[in-house]
Every structure is written in structure tokens, then in C-alpha cells.
Design an enzyme around this catalytic site. Structure first.
Site, PDB file in Angstrom:
ATOM      1  N   LYS A  70     102.168  75.378 -51.835  1.00 43.69           N
ATOM      2  CA  LYS A  70     102.960  75.605 -53.047  1.00 43.69           C
ATOM      3  C   LYS A  70     104.411  75.867 -52.661  1.00 43.69           C
ATOM      4  CE  LYS A  70      99.396  77.826 -55.893  1.00 43.69           C
ATOM      5  NZ  LYS A  70      99.345  76.800 -56.946  1.00 43.69           N
ATOM      6  N   ARG A  96      88.399  74.620 -58.519  1.00 36.70           N
ATOM      7  CA  ARG A  96      87.266  73.830 -59.011  1.00 36.70           C
ATOM      8  C   ARG A  96      86.223  73.621 -57.920  1.00 36.70           C
ATOM      9  NH1 ARG A  96      91.343  69.059 -60.467  1.00 36.70           N
ATOM     10  NH2 ARG A  96      92.665  70.895 -60.686  1.00 36.70           N
ATOM     11  N   ASP A 121      95.506  72.300 -53.001  1.00 34.91           N
ATOM     12  CA  ASP A 121      95.878  73.310 -53.990  1.00 34.91           C
ATOM     13  C   ASP A 121      94.955  73.258 -55.214  1.00 34.91           C
ATOM     14  OD1 ASP A 121      97.284  75.408 -55.021  1.00 34.91           O
ATOM     15  OD2 ASP A 121      99.060  74.233 -55.596  1.00 34.91           O
TER      16      ASP A 121
HETATM   17  N1  BES Z   1      95.792  78.867 -58.948  1.00 34.04           N
HETATM   18  C1  BES Z   1      96.398  77.634 -59.298  1.00 34.04           C
HETATM   19  C2  BES Z   1      96.688  77.515 -60.799  1.00 34.04           C
HETATM   20  C3  BES Z   1      97.684  78.463 -61.384  1.00 34.04           C
HETATM   21  C4  BES Z   1      98.975  78.031 -61.650  1.00 34.04           C
HETATM   22  C5  BES Z   1      97.321  79.726 -61.754  1.00 34.04           C
HETATM   23  C6  BES Z   1      99.881  78.891 -62.242  1.00 34.04           C
HETATM   24  C7  BES Z   1      98.226  80.594 -62.346  1.00 34.04           C
HETATM   25  C8  BES Z   1      99.510  80.169 -62.586  1.00 34.04           C
HETATM   26  C9  BES Z   1      95.483  76.476 -58.915  1.00 34.04           C
HETATM   27  O1  BES Z   1      94.701  76.673 -57.794  1.00 34.04           O
HETATM   28  C10 BES Z   1      96.356  75.302 -58.637  1.00 34.04           C
HETATM   29  O2  BES Z   1      97.137  75.387 -57.730  1.00 34.04           O
HETATM   30  N2  BES Z   1      96.218  74.219 -59.407  1.00 34.04           N
HETATM   31  C11 BES Z   1      96.989  73.049 -59.215  1.00 34.04           C
HETATM   32  C12 BES Z   1      96.074  71.854 -59.354  1.00 34.04           C
HETATM   33  C13 BES Z   1      96.721  70.539 -59.004  1.00 34.04           C
HETATM   34  C14 BES Z   1      97.062  70.502 -57.530  1.00 34.04           C
HETATM   35  C15 BES Z   1      95.787  69.419 -59.355  1.00 34.04           C
HETATM   36  C16 BES Z   1      98.068  73.011 -60.270  1.00 34.04           C
HETATM   37  O3  BES Z   1      97.796  73.367 -61.408  1.00 34.04           O
HETATM   38  O4  BES Z   1      99.204  72.667 -59.936  1.00 34.04           O
HETATM   39 ZN    ZN Z   2      94.238  78.615 -57.336  1.00 31.32          ZN
HETATM   40 MN    MN Z   3      95.685  76.200 -56.004  1.00 33.37          MN
END
Ligand code: BES
Ligand code: ZN
Ligand code: MN
Length: 511
Positions: A280, A354, A350
């Protein structure tokens, strides 16, 4: 918080640090108010300082009575408050008391409060207790200097009427329920607010075991060797880059005489999400301490079930891991085998939630779950759609979701269903595996949900994406800045309601 109960004498003669009067707009006009008060109130409203608007707070110092130095006026509008308005009013009141450094707060509960509001004494008591407990929560800090004052630890509810034995019993029942729901929410908030260095997967497991032991509930924690033996390849892959190995945490709550109609509650327990190799960006990454908000919510539910002991059966599961970039971390392109046997092509490390939830849902089925609710801080995409205003839902069973939406309405939490058209499911297809873990930008919250839904294998299932609602940038409503403990009370309302009627049967799935 200690909530005491009393009735009878004039509350203004009691002793405490602050006394709250709930005042309606009609009372500002003098209706049913002692003469010495009518003048003061009309002067305040004339000056535009306090008009009794719902949620409005005004502080009146009482100079001639050191035994009760402050009066808090709390506006109740037309006097007809729903549960959520009542919760909010009490949260505002307790915050005002905290600003005044009150240790003992007295709340004068008007005789007609619940009747005017068309609430039962029980739901009024519940809403009052919930609002007080929720409003009193603050994130702890770790500064050298610790404050001497630790919040209003005692609240005395003073009923402004002669005691009616029958109603008193329902008031007390409601208060006990509100306390349990509020404190369970605060437990979830506290865990969610813990930083990644203070809450690792094994630390989360220890916290869960402590809750289970407190209530005499059977708990199981699988370590990395046991995960490998079971074949939980998803959870292992996500956790493999961390020095803090993953855990699968299970708690069983059996309130029924037989282990049937079992609800599986599954909460995402990523104790910190760096994104892994698909790292991230830095700004805001610190908020990823809250990536176990779903785990905290389902554990909060267990805490309240242990206290309230309703006749329902629940298996709680938390897949716990830390998602780190490392020499031994899982990588884009990896193909992993989940507990269900399904293979997953990793396109983005990331999209880890899931993957761990898939294994947990399969495991919930092994434990006998007949319907499944998962709670997860799953996607940034749901935040684009709903902001921090509502939790996003995906389901394969509309009737099941309807029941949860009803419960959410009662809990004062907002859930919005996302469309789950079959075309979205197509986006999860991989050339080399059963599923791919990322499906592109379009419909990201739906595709993430549908990925998880695969593992329910036709059982009634509801997915709750709390990425926006689990952690707030600033205080709003009954929620403080930081962790909210969202969905604890919705899930509990759902379970308490389902205790009163037979479980739903698996109907034709939508997928
Ligand atoms: N934990 C994050 C989602 C998240 C984002 C939670 C903002 C709280 C606030 C999750 O694991 C994630 O990183 N999701 C990605 C998925 C993508 C790579 C398909 C996302 O939402 O960017
Ligand atoms: Zn996450
Ligand atoms: Mn993530």
C-alpha cells in the site's frame, strides 16, 4: 460503567457531579414545568441558547448547591424519541458530563419518556444504557502523563414517578441488555484501536480465549502447524511473510439444547495490512491497524452472548494474520489451495481478506454452520460507494439479508445492499485456478464479496463490508474518533430476535 437505578424523590435534591434534565420544546414554553424553572428556560430560549431541539445540550452551573454543582439540559424536541435518538441524546449527555469531569452523573428520566416515544420500557432502558456506554468511550492513549479523571464511571437513572413494580422489571431488563450491548461494542472498539505491534494474531487469539474463558465457552486456536495439517492454505499464504504467524480462532456458543440452526459468524482478523508485496502507499496506512475490525465485532458479539445467554447457537471464527512484504511472503502469480480445495490465483497480495475469509467460511461449515455472516474491512471500493456512512452488504439470500437489515434498523446502524448480478461473478474467473483474488476496478466491493460467497457453497450467506464504517476520522453520532465497533449491535439484535422464532430454512440461492 455502573448504572444505578432510583425513583421517587425530587432529583434536584440528590447529590452528584452533574444532573441531566431531558427537556422538550413544549416544556420550554412552560408546559408541565415548575414556575422557578419556566422563567429560566424561556430566558435561555429567548437568547437562542437552548430551545429543546433534539440532541441540543446546555450546561447550567448551580452556584448555591455544591452537592450538585451542574445541571445538563438535554433537548428532546417534540418528546417523541426513537431508540436511535434516545441513544444519541444519552451519548451527548455523557460526553458533556465527561467534559465537566463528572464521576457521578444523574439522569432524570421523565415519567412519560417511553410512552410519548411509543417505546416499551425495555427498549427505552436499552437505548439509554447503550447511549451512555457508547458515548463514554474514548480511545486510550500512551502518553507519559495519564489523566487523573477516567470518565463518568457511575450513572444514576432517576425515574421521576412513583415506582410501578411491573414496569421496573422491564426497565431493568432493558438497561442490562443495553449495558451488555454497549460494553460488547466498546470491547470491539478497544481491540480495533490497538496498534499492530500491540495486537498480533496470537495476541488476538489470547484476547478471544480470555472472552471465552470469562463466560465458560469452548475455544480453539489453531497454530501454523495445525493450519498446515488441516490444509488452510489461504490463511497460511497470507500470514507467511510475517514474523507473527497466523491463527484460526474459534469460539462456540451453544444457547440451544441441541447443536442445530447454527449461525456462523466470521470476522476478518488482519492485525495489520501493509498490502504485502503489492504494498500500500504510505499515507493513511496507519489506519490498517483496524483491519481486524470484523474480528473484533464477532468477538464482541460472543462477549454479549456470554452475558445475556439467549437460546441461539453460534460458531464464531476469526482467521487472524498479519499481511507483510517479506522474502518469504506470498506473491502475485502464486497459486494457493484453500481449505475447500478451491485454488486461488493471487493477482494482488493486498486482496488478502477474501483469501483468509474463504478458509474460515469452509471451517464454519465443518463446525455445523447452517447460515453464515461474514464481517470484514474488505475493500476501498465500498468506501468509494458508501463513504463512512453505511456498511455494504452482499448476499445470496435476500430473506436472510432482510432480517439483518431489520436488526440494523433497531440497532441504529446503516447497511446498504450492493447488487450481486451474475456478471460480476464472471470477473473472478482465472485461466489457471478456480478463482482469482482480484477482479479489476469495476464493482470491486461486489466482486470481493462474491469471492467470499463462493465458499458458502449455497448456504444462506450475508457479507458485511465495514471498510468505511469500522474506523472514523472524527467523532460522529454515538461513535468516537477511531474504532466504532460497528455491527456488534446489529448482529446481536439479529441473534436476539432469531432466538424468539425458528431459524430460516435454506431457500433457493440467488447466485
Ligand atoms: N483492508 C483493505 C481494505 C480497506 C481499505 C479497509 C480502506 C479499510 C479502509 C483490503 O485488504 C484491501 O487492501 N483491499 C484492496 C483490494 C484490491 C487490491 C482488489 C482495495 O480495496 O484496494
Ligand atoms: Zn485488508
Ligand atoms: Mn489489503
Amino acid at each position: 460503567m455502573n448504572i444505578e437505578w432510583g425513583s421517587g424523590t425530587d432529583p434536584a435534591l440528590l447529590e452528584g457531579d452533574a444532573l441531566c434534565f431531558i427537556i422538550s420544546e413544549a416544556q420550554i414554553q412552560g408546559e408541565g414545568i415548575p414556575a422557578e424553572w419556566a422563567g429560566r428556560l424561556s430566558r435561555l430560549s429567548g437568547a437562542g441558547l437552548f430551545s429543546g431541539k433534539p440532541g441540543q445540550i446546555y450546561i447550567l452551573p448551580v452556584l448555591d448547591r455544591p452537592e450538585l454543582p451542574v445541571i445538563i439540559l438535554a433537548g428532546s424536541g417534540d418528546g417523541r424519541l426513537g431508540m436511535q435518538e434516545l441513544r444519541l441524546l444519552m451519548a451527548q449527555t455523557v460526553r458533556a458530563a465527561a467534559r465537566l469531569k463528572a464521576a457521578l452523573l444523574i439522569v432524570a428520566v421523565p415519567d412519560e419518556l417511553h410512552r410519548q416515544s411509543a417505546l416499551t420500557a425495555e427498549s427505552a432502558g436499552q437505548a439509554i444504557a447503550e447511549g451512555l456506554v457508547l458515548g463514554a468511550y474514548r480511545r486510550r492513549h500512551y502518553k507519559l502523563e495519564q489523566p487523573a479523571y477516567s470518565g463518568p464511571g457511575r450513572v444514576r437513572l432517576h425515574m421521576q414517578r412513583q415506582s410501578e413494580a411491573l414496569e421496573d422489571a422491564s426497565w431493568k431488563l432493558g438497561i442490562a441488555r443495553g449495558l451488555a450491548l454497549g460494553e460488547a461494542t466498546n470491547l470491539a472498539r478497544e481491540l480495533t484501536n490497538l496498534p499492530g505491534n500491540m495486537l498480533t494474531p496470537s495476541g488476538l487469539a489470547a484476547a478471544a480465549v480470555a472472552v471465552a474463558e470469562r463466560h465458560g465457552l469452548p475455544a480453539e486456536v489453531l497454530d501454523e502447524q495445525e493450519l498446515a495439517l488441516k490444509g488452510m492454505g489461504g490463511l497460511l499464504a497470507v500470514g507467511q511473510g510475517s514474523n507473527h504467524p497466523p491463527r484460526m480462532i474459534a469460539i462456540r456458543y451453544q444457547g440451544g439444547s441441541e447443536w442445530k440452526d447454527v449461525v456462523g459468524l466470521v470476522g476478518k482478523g488482519i492485525t495489520f495490512d501493509t498490502g504485502g508485496i503489492s504494498l500500500k502507499r504510505a499515507p493513511g496506512m496507519e489506519d490498517m491497524i483496524s483491519d481486524m475490525g470484523g474480528a473484533a465485532a464477532v468477538l464482541g458479539v460472543i462477549e454479549a452472548l456470554g452475558r445475556l445467554r439467549p437460546p441461539v447457537n453460534v460458531i464464531m471464527l476469526i482467521p487472524a494474520a498479519e499481511n507483510m512484504p517479506a522474502a518469504n511472503a506470498f506473491k502475485p502469480g502464486d497459486i494457493i489451495t484453500s481449505l475447500s480445495g478451491r485454488t486461488i490465483e493471487v493477482l494482488n497480495t493486498d486482496a488478502e481478506g477474501r483469501i483468509v475469509l474463504g478458509d474460515a467460511i469452509t471451517y464454519a461449515r465443518e463446525w455445523g454452520a447452517e447460515r453464515i455472516i461474514d464481517v470484514a474491512t474488505l475493500t476501498g471500493a465500498v468506501v468509494s460507494i458508501l463513504g463512512d456512512i453505511a456498511t455494504g452488504a452482499v448476499t445470496n439470500n435476500r430473506a436472510f439479508l432482510e432480517e439483518i437489515l431489520e436488526a440494523a434498523g433497531c440497532a441504529g446502524e446503516q447497511i446498504w445492499e450492493l447488487p450481486a448480478y451474475p456478471e460480476f461473478r464472471e470477473l473472478l474467473k482465472s485461466d489457471v485456478a478456480d478463482l482469482r483474488n482480484a477482479a479489476g476496478r469495476y464493482g470491486g466491493a461486489t466482486t470481493a464479496g462474491l469471492f467470499i460467497g463462493e465458499f458458502a457453497e449455497g448456504l444462506p450467506w450475508v457479507h458485511l463490508d465495514i471498510a468505511g464504517t469500522a474506523f472514523l476520522p472524527k467523532e460522529r453520532g454515538v461513535n468516537p474518533k477511531g474504532a466504532t465497533g460497528v455491527m456488534v449491535r446489529t448482529l446481536l439484535e439479529y441473534l436476539l430476535r432469531s432466538a424468539a422464532r425458528p431459524g430460516i430454512k435454506a431457500e433457493q440461492p440467488l447466485l
